[in-house]
Design an enzyme around this catalytic site. Sequence first.
Site, PDB file in Angstrom:
ATOM      1  N   GLN A 106       0.961  -3.795  -2.798  1.00  0.00           N
ATOM      2  CA  GLN A 106       0.471  -2.426  -2.776  1.00  0.00           C
ATOM      3  C   GLN A 106       0.452  -1.809  -4.165  1.00  0.00           C
ATOM      4  O   GLN A 106       0.991  -2.371  -5.123  1.00  0.00           O
ATOM      5  CB  GLN A 106       1.361  -1.584  -1.859  1.00  0.00           C
ATOM      6  CG  GLN A 106       2.839  -1.594  -2.276  1.00  0.00           C
ATOM      7  CD  GLN A 106       3.759  -0.938  -1.252  1.00  0.00           C
ATOM      8  OE1 GLN A 106       4.365   0.086  -1.525  1.00  0.00           O
ATOM      9  NE2 GLN A 106       3.862  -1.552  -0.081  1.00  0.00           N
ATOM     10  N   HIS A 108       0.349   2.446  -5.961  1.00  0.00           N
ATOM     11  CA  HIS A 108       0.381   3.886  -5.720  1.00  0.00           C
ATOM     12  C   HIS A 108      -0.473   4.616  -6.757  1.00  0.00           C
ATOM     13  O   HIS A 108      -0.574   4.176  -7.914  1.00  0.00           O
ATOM     14  CB  HIS A 108       1.809   4.422  -5.794  1.00  0.00           C
ATOM     15  CG  HIS A 108       2.743   3.737  -4.842  1.00  0.00           C
ATOM     16  ND1 HIS A 108       2.546   3.734  -3.482  1.00  0.00           N
ATOM     17  CD2 HIS A 108       3.889   3.028  -5.069  1.00  0.00           C
ATOM     18  CE1 HIS A 108       3.521   3.052  -2.897  1.00  0.00           C
ATOM     19  NE2 HIS A 108       4.339   2.614  -3.836  1.00  0.00           N
ATOM     20  N   HIS A 183       2.656  -4.174  -6.716  1.00  0.00           N
ATOM     21  CA  HIS A 183       4.031  -4.594  -6.472  1.00  0.00           C
ATOM     22  C   HIS A 183       4.265  -4.874  -4.988  1.00  0.00           C
ATOM     23  O   HIS A 183       3.469  -4.491  -4.127  1.00  0.00           O
ATOM     24  CB  HIS A 183       5.017  -3.519  -6.942  1.00  0.00           C
ATOM     25  CG  HIS A 183       4.896  -2.224  -6.196  1.00  0.00           C
ATOM     26  ND1 HIS A 183       3.940  -1.277  -6.509  1.00  0.00           N
ATOM     27  CD2 HIS A 183       5.587  -1.699  -5.145  1.00  0.00           C
ATOM     28  CE1 HIS A 183       4.056  -0.241  -5.702  1.00  0.00           C
ATOM     29  NE2 HIS A 183       5.061  -0.473  -4.854  1.00  0.00           N
ATOM     30  N   ARG A 203      -2.711  -0.570   0.252  1.00  0.00           N
ATOM     31  CA  ARG A 203      -2.351  -1.970   0.479  1.00  0.00           C
ATOM     32  C   ARG A 203      -3.458  -2.897   0.011  1.00  0.00           C
ATOM     33  O   ARG A 203      -4.636  -2.699   0.328  1.00  0.00           O
ATOM     34  CB  ARG A 203      -2.103  -2.229   1.966  1.00  0.00           C
ATOM     35  CG  ARG A 203      -0.966  -1.431   2.570  1.00  0.00           C
ATOM     36  CD  ARG A 203      -0.661  -1.928   3.990  1.00  0.00           C
ATOM     37  NE  ARG A 203       0.098  -0.913   4.716  1.00  0.00           N
ATOM     38  CZ  ARG A 203      -0.436  -0.078   5.600  1.00  0.00           C
ATOM     39  NH1 ARG A 203      -1.724  -0.147   5.871  1.00  0.00           N
ATOM     40  NH2 ARG A 203       0.317   0.815   6.213  1.00  0.00           N
TER      41      ARG A 203
END
Length: 358
Positions: A106, A108, A183, A203
């Site tokens: 994933q 962010h 990560h 994801r």
Amino acid sequence: MQPGPLHLDPVLVPKTWGGRRLGGVGRRLPPGVSIGESWDVADLAPEVTPVTDPCSRVVNGVAAGRCLADVISDDASALLGPVPPSNGRFPLLVKTLDAREHLSVQVHPTEAYAAVHPEAAAKTESWLVLAAEPGSVLYLGVKPGVERDDVRRAAGTSAIVELLRAVPAQPGSLHHLPAGLIHALGAGVLALEVQTPSDTTYRLYDWSEEYGRAARALHLAEGLEVAMAAWDVNVDGQRSVHRVASEDGVLLDTPAYRISRSRLHPGAVHRSAPGQARVVYVLSGQVTGPELSWPLRRGGVVLLPACWDGKLVATTQSTLVEILVGSDRADDASSPDGGEDRTAGLGPPGGGRSVRAR
């Protein structure tokens, strides 16, 4: 009346990849449910997360039964000092994670991405490994020589895993994950996570076939856009990883939070300066104090308001982590995100609101 130390009721979050080990750090787990996350200090708005009731509630003192947003509404300066709330809410999210299986690969959002995508929320985070099964790893960024096009071609397939840097999960080590870093938390790891208040996750791969999980949505377009724009973070391992298994003192200092570790002999006093909110997390041993409602053992958490000036006392050999909310360097303009991470080898953080989950 100004608040004293706040004991909080954790929000337990079921996850397909979760386990039962959070019971070993003081969480009361419901029977027969795999719990992946304990939200130990949380204050998200319900509309920005699928988690039910995503706000910590105080369980002691005059504020018992109230959520953190209510305490902030009463007197933000008493709780936070000069640090502003995040949209009227607590500006950090502190979790304990139990990864029985690999979490999704994933990424962010960064501040820059969130600025032009109002449905997204920037997020930076840090992991302190509490325990790890032999051979457990953390996936952090890409291996040397991997190019952007390699990741684009592999996204959505198991091939992306072979492109990622696998870092041994060493208990006691701290890993900082700047916004934009690809990560995954590896199977067998129990970790403390400190992050800005966001539930936005894109994801890139979810291990559905390997674990027989129900397929969950991937977010390839969004995740790749974020990762490509933050490519320097992904190729520079020193910006995402900082090994501090044997170190004490300040481990990490960012504009959003500062993480310190202290080891205390029996009878030693831990006293932190008031002025900003602090979260104390007990890694081992036991601490008490004249204003604590009960002793804190392994996995115990207490929120110390900015106005509180008191002491904690170790009753056994103990190790504590203290998370300072905000930083006295938050107005430093030396980095693009409004502050410079002064811990060697770590990259710039993000901050934010929210949208989805791991």
